[in-house]
Design a protein around this motif. Structure first.
Motif, PDB file in Angstrom:
ATOM      1  N   TYR A 412      15.154  -9.096  13.252  1.00  0.00           N
ATOM      2  CA  TYR A 412      15.647  -9.069  11.880  1.00  0.00           C
ATOM      3  C   TYR A 412      15.913 -10.499  11.420  1.00  0.00           C
ATOM      4  O   TYR A 412      16.828 -11.163  11.912  1.00  0.00           O
ATOM      5  N   THR A 413      15.107 -10.963  10.475  1.00  0.00           N
ATOM      6  CA  THR A 413      15.230 -12.318   9.963  1.00  0.00           C
ATOM      7  C   THR A 413      15.811 -12.272   8.558  1.00  0.00           C
ATOM      8  O   THR A 413      15.254 -11.599   7.681  1.00  0.00           O
ATOM      9  N   PRO A 414      16.935 -12.958   8.312  1.00  0.00           N
ATOM     10  CA  PRO A 414      17.515 -12.969   6.959  1.00  0.00           C
ATOM     11  C   PRO A 414      16.522 -13.496   5.935  1.00  0.00           C
ATOM     12  O   PRO A 414      15.804 -14.463   6.193  1.00  0.00           O
ATOM     13  N   ILE A 415      16.483 -12.858   4.785  1.00  0.00           N
ATOM     14  CA  ILE A 415      15.561 -13.243   3.710  1.00  0.00           C
ATOM     15  C   ILE A 415      16.309 -14.094   2.689  1.00  0.00           C
ATOM     16  O   ILE A 415      17.384 -13.720   2.216  1.00  0.00           O
ATOM     17  N   ASP A 416      15.729 -15.216   2.342  1.00  0.00           N
ATOM     18  CA  ASP A 416      16.295 -16.085   1.301  1.00  0.00           C
ATOM     19  C   ASP A 416      15.168 -16.435   0.331  1.00  0.00           C
ATOM     20  O   ASP A 416      14.327 -17.280   0.607  1.00  0.00           O
ATOM     21  N   THR A 417      15.152 -15.758  -0.792  1.00  0.00           N
ATOM     22  CA  THR A 417      14.073 -15.941  -1.769  1.00  0.00           C
ATOM     23  C   THR A 417      14.432 -16.915  -2.883  1.00  0.00           C
ATOM     24  O   THR A 417      13.559 -17.339  -3.631  1.00  0.00           O
ATOM     25  N   GLY A 418      15.708 -17.243  -3.011  1.00  0.00           N
ATOM     26  CA  GLY A 418      16.158 -18.049  -4.144  1.00  0.00           C
ATOM     27  C   GLY A 418      16.722 -17.193  -5.257  1.00  0.00           C
ATOM     28  O   GLY A 418      17.490 -17.672  -6.094  1.00  0.00           O
ATOM     29  N   LEU A 419      16.331 -15.907  -5.272  1.00  0.00           N
ATOM     30  CA  LEU A 419      16.893 -14.993  -6.265  1.00  0.00           C
ATOM     31  C   LEU A 419      18.380 -14.815  -6.043  1.00  0.00           C
ATOM     32  O   LEU A 419      19.130 -14.516  -6.994  1.00  0.00           O
ATOM     33  N   GLU A 420      18.808 -15.004  -4.796  1.00  0.00           N
ATOM     34  CA  GLU A 420      20.229 -14.893  -4.485  1.00  0.00           C
ATOM     35  C   GLU A 420      21.030 -15.931  -5.272  1.00  0.00           C
ATOM     36  O   GLU A 420      22.153 -15.659  -5.711  1.00  0.00           O
ATOM     37  N   ARG A 421      20.442 -17.125  -5.431  1.00  0.00           N
ATOM     38  CA  ARG A 421      21.128 -18.187  -6.193  1.00  0.00           C
ATOM     39  C   ARG A 421      21.227 -17.819  -7.672  1.00  0.00           C
ATOM     40  O   ARG A 421      22.256 -18.080  -8.319  1.00  0.00           O
TER      41      ARG A 421
END
Length: 689
Positions: A412-421
């Motif tokens: 399980y790899t955390p997803i960071d798309t930039g949408l979180e920002r």
């Protein structure tokens, strides 16, 4: 003689012998009045047997005669006979709510001529099940409607259930009206305004002098399509009003120096109807060696799409790709079922934000399960789309789960798309964690017994918002591998309204370390203080502040090559010029085949359909779809109370009816005896004893 007859008549009226005849006359008159003016009371919670306000508004906007051809066979077996009765009742409701342009006609399908008429409208019979002489068989029956309006024909075929029928009828009427004239029944006039500072003419902008002529020509063509129901205006704004115009509509402003003075101007094309508006892309762009007016090419098409979007008649939904999102063409592993679920009224249009802008007229942008990061330019497009009044539908996974093909071990790899920002700037946070719930989907296994899938929360009607139109009457939604949502900051913002559409039970907890989703390896926490309610679907509506301080250039332009180095343009929107909506679910799995089946009527399917309708300006249709689905279920499912409820429903009501009957019989017997004793105490009949 006349006075004698009158006296005899009056005497007869006063005598008891006239009572029966007067009663007959009263009943006849009452029926005549009731046939013209009748009153119906719908006591059901969701008003399942009443016409919705949205349906009433639609039929009131019909400007030409619309006819419904009812092709239903007679003497249909149960339960189809009730469907026919419902069709008759609801069409009567539509007619009584219309402005006189709605009518319907029944065809007796026992007549060969009527069957021939059905074939002319492209309607064929359907096979239905029939039980006769203790045998189950099948028969052909007609159960369809044909709508005719102007030169258009729309069909509703195979109407075998009343579920969602009003929604289908109303959406069909709205569709046929839209195809004829998108502005039909619109209460507000549509105005197209060209804002153009005449002082900009001295800047030598290529295309500026011809801009008004080109816009007028495009307007005339588009106005003709909508039966000349729009108006056009050209405004030369004062310099003092430029800033307020750019803040109000988000149109472009320009600043330049002339000798020692600094001047400001504005350029933009706005379509308005009432309080709503759309800004047509029309700006001054730097073409390296000169400035040009951008957006004049294809203006007729963009103007048409803007008008249609304004009056909520768009059917295109932008679907973002190129970041590992679930594919809308993939029904095996992607979101193909999601696309087919809404294809009766909408269609997804794939868009790659790295190479294209969000299409003009788009009301909603769907981002479903991205796995890779968005660039700053892509994020900026999403941000500005929202601030212009667009709507975002986000299905975001907290982790990218990958399974080793050899060992079967999942990582399980955390997803960071930039949408979180972006979301954080709007007051919404998503966590890199899974939400587990004791009230979840389960299976009974012969070897292991009851297997609890804690990562698949099962939300009862108590955990689904029953007040909001998007989720009203729904329950027992399954969310697979959801993340967490925190809307505390958005709730503090006076400019936004936060609505929790679905949440877990109080028996839920967070898993973010040492993730293990196997039901054989998972168990509920022994420390119940770690359990609490977690939101799984939220709606944030209102005005937002941009996540960017300044505009993000999508192209690198060599300013030193510009012919006008003293001119600066600004199209950045710092705060919403029109209210937008964010629909956020922290999992994309609810749109995948693991949860969603093709052409499903499961609660999760209705939830997604309602979400698409609501985000595209058709929220008033949501309640129609879920009519008759209100859940008045027991909230106690085990223990003594559950058994009491079970047996009460089996025999309790019958026992109550018997007891009430005995009490009424005893009361009447007692009353009869009292009368006999009062008037004839010496009566020796059985009733007097």
């Amino acid at each position: 003689m006349t006075e004698k007859n009158n006296a005899s008549f009056i005497s007869w009226i006063r005598s008891p012998s006239s009572d029966i005849w007067l009663f007959v006359v009263f009943v006849v008159l009452l029926n005549l009045v009731a046939s013209r003016a009748f009153l119906r009371l719908d006591l059901t919670g969701p008003k399942s047997y009443s016409l919705s306000n949205a349906s009433k508004e639609v039929v009131k906007t019909i400007e030409e005669p619309l006819s419904v051809k009812v092709f239903f066979s007679e003497n249909l077996p149960a339960p189809y006979s009730s469907v026919y009765q419902y069709v008759k009742d609801i069409l009567g409701e539509y007619k009584s709510s219309s402005n006189g342009n709605f009518s319907y006609e029944y065809y007796s399908m026992d007549d060969p001529e009527d069957e021939s008429n059905a074939r002319k409208y492209g309607i064929a019979p359907v096979q239905i099940q029939e039980v006769a002489n203790n045998e189950v068989g099948f028969k052909s029956a007609y159960m369809s409607l044909a709508f005719t309006y102007a030169d258009q024909i729309e069909r509703l075929e195979n109407i075998t259930t009343t579920s969602g029928l009003e929604y289908k009828i109303t959406s069909t009427i709205a569709k046929i009206l839209s195809n004829t004239n998108a502005l039909a029944g619109l209460s507000d006039s549509v105005t197209v305004t060209l804002y153009r500072s005449s002082s900009m003419s001295k800047l030598g902008i290529n295309g500026f002098d011809r801009m008004e002529e080109i816009v007028r020509k495009a307007f005339d063509t588009v106005n003709g399509k909508f039966r000349n129901r729009m108006s056009f205006a050209v405004v030369d704004p004062e310099e003092s009003s430029v800033q307020s115009l750019t803040e109000r509509y988000g149109i472009q402003s320009l600043r330049w120096k002339d000798s020692s003075e600094t001047h400001t101007g504005a350029i933009g094309l706005v379509v308005e109807a009432g309080e709503s508006f759309r800004t047509v892309p029309l700006t001054v762009a730097n073409a390296i060696f000169e400035y040009v007016v951008s957006g004049l090419d294809g203006l007729e098409d963009t103007l048409t799409k803007s008008v249609e979007s304004l009056v909520s008649k768009t059917t295109k939904i932008a679907y973002v790709t190129n970041h590992g999102e679930l594919g809308i063409q993939d029904s095996q592993n992607g979101a193909g079922n999601f696309a087919s679920l809404v294809d009766d009224n909408y269609s997804f249009e794939e868009i790659d934000l790295s190479s294209a802008d969000i299409p003009v007229g788009t009301q909603s942008l769907v981002i479903n399960g991205p796995k890779t990061a968005f660039t700053e330019e892509e994020l900026y497009k999403v941000d500005q789309f929202l601030l212009r009044g667009g709507n975002l539908m986000l299905f975001l996974d907290p982790f990218n789960m990958q399974q080793d093909p050899y060992t079967g071990q999942a990582s399980y790899t955390p997803i960071d798309t930039g949408l979180e920002r972006l979301l954080a700037a709007y007051g919404v946070k998503t966590g890199k964690e899974y939400v587990m719930d004791e009230e979840c989907y389960y299976q009974n296994d012969r070897q292991y017994g009851r297997l609890q899938f804690y990562y698949a929360p099962m939300l009862s009607d108590q955990n689904v918002n029953q007040k909001h139109e998007l989720s009203k009457n729904l329950g027992y939604l399954i969310f697979l591998m959801p993340g967490s949502i925190d809307t505390e900051e958005a709730s503090k913002n006076a400019d936004t309204a936060v609505t929790v559409l679905a949440h877990t039970s109080p028996k839920s907890w967070i898993m973010k370390d040492n993730i293990m989703l196997s039901p054989l390896m998972n168990s509920a926490p022994s420390d119940k203080s770690t359990e609490s309610v977690h939101d799984l679907a939220v709606l944030v509506e209102g005005s937002f502040k941009s996540a960017f301080d300044t505009a993000v250039a999508t192209k690198q332009v060599a300013e030193e090559n510009s012919a006008m180095q003293d001119v600066s343009t600004d199209s950045h929107i710092a705060k919403s010029v029109q209210k937008g909506k964010i629909f956020l679910v922290p999992t994309s799995y609810i749109t995948s085949p693991q949860i969603l089946q093709a052409d499903s009527d499961e609660p999760i399917a209705l939830f997604l359909k309602n979400a698409v309708d609501y985000m595209n300006g058709n929220g008033d249709l949501c309640a129609m779809r879920t009519k008759g689905l209100s859940l008045n279920t027991l909230h106690v499912t085990s223990g003594p109370l559950a058994n009491i409820a079970k047996y009460f429903n089996i025999v309790g009501l019958a026992v109550i009816v018997v007891i009430v009957g005995l009490l009424v019989w005893g009361s009447r017997s007692k009353h009869r005896k009292e009368i006999l004793l009062r008037y004839d105490a010496n009566d020796v009949r059985e009733g007097a004893k």
